[in-house]
Enzyme design. Structure first.
Site, PDB file in Angstrom:
ATOM      1  N   LYS A   1      38.440  21.428 -25.417  1.00 18.69           N
ATOM      2  CA  LYS A   1      37.721  20.917 -26.588  1.00 18.69           C
ATOM      3  C   LYS A   1      36.342  21.580 -26.693  1.00 18.69           C
ATOM      4  CE  LYS A   1      35.885  16.875 -28.876  1.00 18.69           C
ATOM      5  NZ  LYS A   1      35.640  15.463 -28.920  1.00 18.69           N
TER       6      LYS A   1
ATOM      7  N   LYS B   1      29.767  16.429 -11.944  1.00 15.64           N
ATOM      8  CA  LYS B   1      29.777  17.829 -12.411  1.00 15.64           C
ATOM      9  C   LYS B   1      28.422  18.485 -12.104  1.00 15.64           C
ATOM     10  CE  LYS B   1      32.714  17.151 -16.517  1.00 15.64           C
ATOM     11  NZ  LYS B   1      32.744  17.158 -17.969  1.00 15.64           N
TER      12      LYS B   1
HETATM   13  O1  F6P Z   1      35.226  15.698 -17.668  1.00 14.94           O
HETATM   14  C1  F6P Z   1      36.055  14.886 -18.428  1.00 14.94           C
HETATM   15  C2  F6P Z   1      36.508  15.612 -19.663  1.00 14.94           C
HETATM   16  O2  F6P Z   1      35.447  15.747 -20.539  1.00 14.94           O
HETATM   17  C3  F6P Z   1      37.663  14.891 -20.318  1.00 14.94           C
HETATM   18  O3  F6P Z   1      37.287  13.837 -21.111  1.00 14.94           O
HETATM   19  C4  F6P Z   1      38.326  16.014 -21.036  1.00 14.94           C
HETATM   20  O4  F6P Z   1      39.625  15.700 -21.448  1.00 14.94           O
HETATM   21  C5  F6P Z   1      38.265  17.092 -19.990  1.00 14.94           C
HETATM   22  O5  F6P Z   1      37.008  16.897 -19.359  1.00 14.94           O
HETATM   23  C6  F6P Z   1      38.395  18.511 -20.472  1.00 14.94           C
HETATM   24  O6  F6P Z   1      37.414  18.837 -21.398  1.00 14.94           O
HETATM   25  P1  F6P Z   1      37.587  20.091 -22.343  1.00 14.94           P
HETATM   26  O7  F6P Z   1      38.778  19.892 -23.180  1.00 14.94           O
HETATM   27  O8  F6P Z   1      36.316  20.148 -23.140  1.00 14.94           O
HETATM   28  O9  F6P Z   1      37.743  21.309 -21.458  1.00 14.94           O
END
Ligand code: F6P
Length: 536
Positions: A214, A504
């Site tokens: 995302k 993180k």
């Molecule tokens: O760290 C948790 C998170 O933000 C989740 O909510 C999400 O699904 C995952 O990491 C992956 O995030 P991205 O799709 O932005 O790589």
């Protein structure tokens, strides 16, 4: 009271439920059946091809009325309307929560209160889905070619969390519909052994990477993508493979994907109002469409939409997500259950508990209310599980004779085209027997207390007519809305995930230390880090 004017524990229903809870454990579920011949009929509900039997719960008629009253006294109704109409109910990130728009139809009353805006959103979704259709069909038909002119045979979805769990679960669950000439691989963990062993088995000429993120900033995903790029460089001499036809980007952040080098027409976008753990319905679901075909993908969306409509329109007492949510609250907040188990009697749903762990625990693992106050009641439970009958030979001992209360959701398909009658009869017979044995129990013969089955252990049984794309979509949407209802009653924001940020940040600090920078680590972590260094 807080600024929303709502605290669940201050409602009349909550206090009533606390009183009912004092005597509930002394009640017997079996006795509730004896005193009410219609219980099984009254405590079952259908939506499309899903049927939920919730009669095997430690819930009297009086308790059930009090639970319904709790829903009525909570902001559930207005909160649900706010979500479907696109209000920014994810307050800490100031975002709307509109995964339901991904499966809505134009003119759909699901997004009624702001009809024009909602139609525009659905139009945008349809455009984005048209890209999923075009790309998936090109890959499935062998027209999408790698850099040496060969058709794609293997697709690696690189992503983590919501960018991995949903697509991986769906591809596994719906393998009955899978394209016979395409193999899907899912790489999520930053553990290099995962990607390196996968790549060893593949031919780079016919491999496509779907880079799913995302944000397009996630450490694990970007490192795995880098390793894949090096593999293309080393095997095909393809420097900057991310700019070639071997990479597709799936993201809500076009800018980051573009900066990474993915060609514009190979970036399949989705809107930022789709939460990561709700994103399998968006272009993040490309690998699902590649595997089962776009028409089946659309069927999956249609099943979820059917559940959306049911969730919005069915009266509370016949509303499947509300029912599941209220039962969960009863056990967790009033009978002190610490966890809840999901046991699918279907090996293709093996990954469902892992998927639901993110959906439920990332959404409702919160201890601050929407008004920023600490909660003084339990919120999201620990969710766990695995498939039956396997679980019967592992942890069911604890379910039958252990000391903990673990409400269970049994899930199965009534008909399975990939199985045969003999197997399926035994499989479902086992599921029914477990639910019954857990509820009925058995007294111990004299001097053999270890043979005592206390019974009175609650469970729901959810039957899908078959594991079709449509029913699978409805199943996932059911749990999405269950989580939503619980979050509404608990007055928490189910749509952020700040809890994952500190770890993180500290990982980055630690990694900076290995790169020579000085990080502030606690003594135990410093010692562990030094020990690992000494082993390498
Ligand atoms: O760290 C948790 C998170 O933000 C989740 O909510 C999400 O699904 C995952 O990491 C992956 O995030 P991205 O799709 O932005 O790589």
């Amino acid at each position: 009271m807080n600024s929303t004017g709502y605290t669940p524990t201050a409602t009349r229903a909550w206090k009533n439920l606390q009183q009912l809870a004092e005597t509930a454990q002394a009640q017997s579920i079996s006795a509730l059946f004896s005193s009410d011949p219609e219980r099984s009929r009254d405590m079952s509900v259908a939506c499309g091809e899903l049927m939920l039997d919730y009669s095997k719960n430690l819930v009297s008629k009086q308790t059930w009325q009090a639970l319904l009253q709790l829903a009525a006294e909570s902001p559930l109704e207005s909160h649900r309307a706010a979500m479907f109409s696109g209000e920014n109910i994810n307050t800490t990130e100031d975002r709307a929560v509109l995964h339901a728009a991904l499966r809505a139809e134009i003119g759909d009353q699901t997004l009624a209160s702001a009809a024009d805006e909602s139609d525009q959103r659905v139009r945008l979704v349809k455009q984005q889905l048209a890209n999923v259709k075009q790309v998936s069909e090109k890959i499935r038909s062998g027209q999408w070619l790698g850099s040496t002119g060969k058709a794609i045979t293997d697709v690696i979805n690189i992503g983590i969390g919501g960018s991995d769990l949903g697509p991986k679960l769906a591809c596994n669950a719906l393998q009955e519909f899978a394209h016979p000439g395409l193999t899907l691989h899912f790489i999520s963990n930053v553990d290099g052994a995962e990607i390196l062993t996968t790549l060893k088995k593949l031919n780079p000429e016919t491999t496509l990477v779907a880079l799913a993120s995302k944000t397009f900033t996630t450490q694990e995903t970007l490192l795995n993508a880098k390793t894949a790029r090096h593999w293309f460089a080393n095997t095909l001499g393809l420097e900057n493979a991310q700019t070639s036809s071997h990479f597709i980007g799936l993201t809500a952040n076009r800018e980051n994907a573009r900066a990474y080098g993915i060609p514009d027409d190979q970036i399949l976008e989705f809107a930022e109002w789709v939460g990561g753990r709700y994103s399998l319905w968006s272009s993040i679901g490309l690998s699902i469409a590649i595997s089962i075909g776009y028409d089946n993908f659309v069927e999956m969306l249609a099943g979820a939409r059917e559940m959306d409509l049911h969730f919005q329109q069915a009266p509370t007492g016949q509303n499947m997500p509300v029912i599941l949510a209220l039962l969960g609250i009863w056990y967790s907040n009033f009978l002190d259950a610490q966890s809840t188990a999901v046991i699918p009697y279907c090996e293709r749903l093996l990954l469902l508990p892992a998927y639901l762990q993110q959906l439920d625990m990332e959404s409702n693992g919160k201890s601050t209310t929407l008004d920023g106050q600490p909660v003084d009641y339990q919120t999201g439970p620990i969710l766990w599980g695995q498939t039956g009958t396997n679980g019967q030979h592992a942890f069911f001992q604890l379910l039958h004779q252990g000391t903990r209360l673990v409400p269970i959701d049994f899930i199965a398909a009534a008909v399975d085209n990939l199985s045969n009658q003999e197997h399926h009869r035994v499989l479902l017979g086992n599921m029914l027997a477990q639910g019954s044995a857990l509820m009925c129990g058995q007294p111990a013969p004299k001097d053999e207390p270890f043979h005592y089955y206390p019974g009175n252990k609650p469970s729901n049984t959810l039957l899908l007519k078959s594991l079709s794309p449509k029913n699978f979509g409805a199943l996932i949407a059911l749990y999405e809305h269950k989580v939503f209802v619980q979050g509404s009653i608990w007055n928490i924001n189910s749509f952020d995930q700040w809890g994952v940020e500190l770890g993180k940040k500290m990982a980055n600090q630690l990694l900076a230390e290995s790169d020579g920078e000085q990080a502030q680590l606690d003594p135990s972590t410093s010692a562990l880090s030094a020990y690992i260094d000494s082993c390498q």
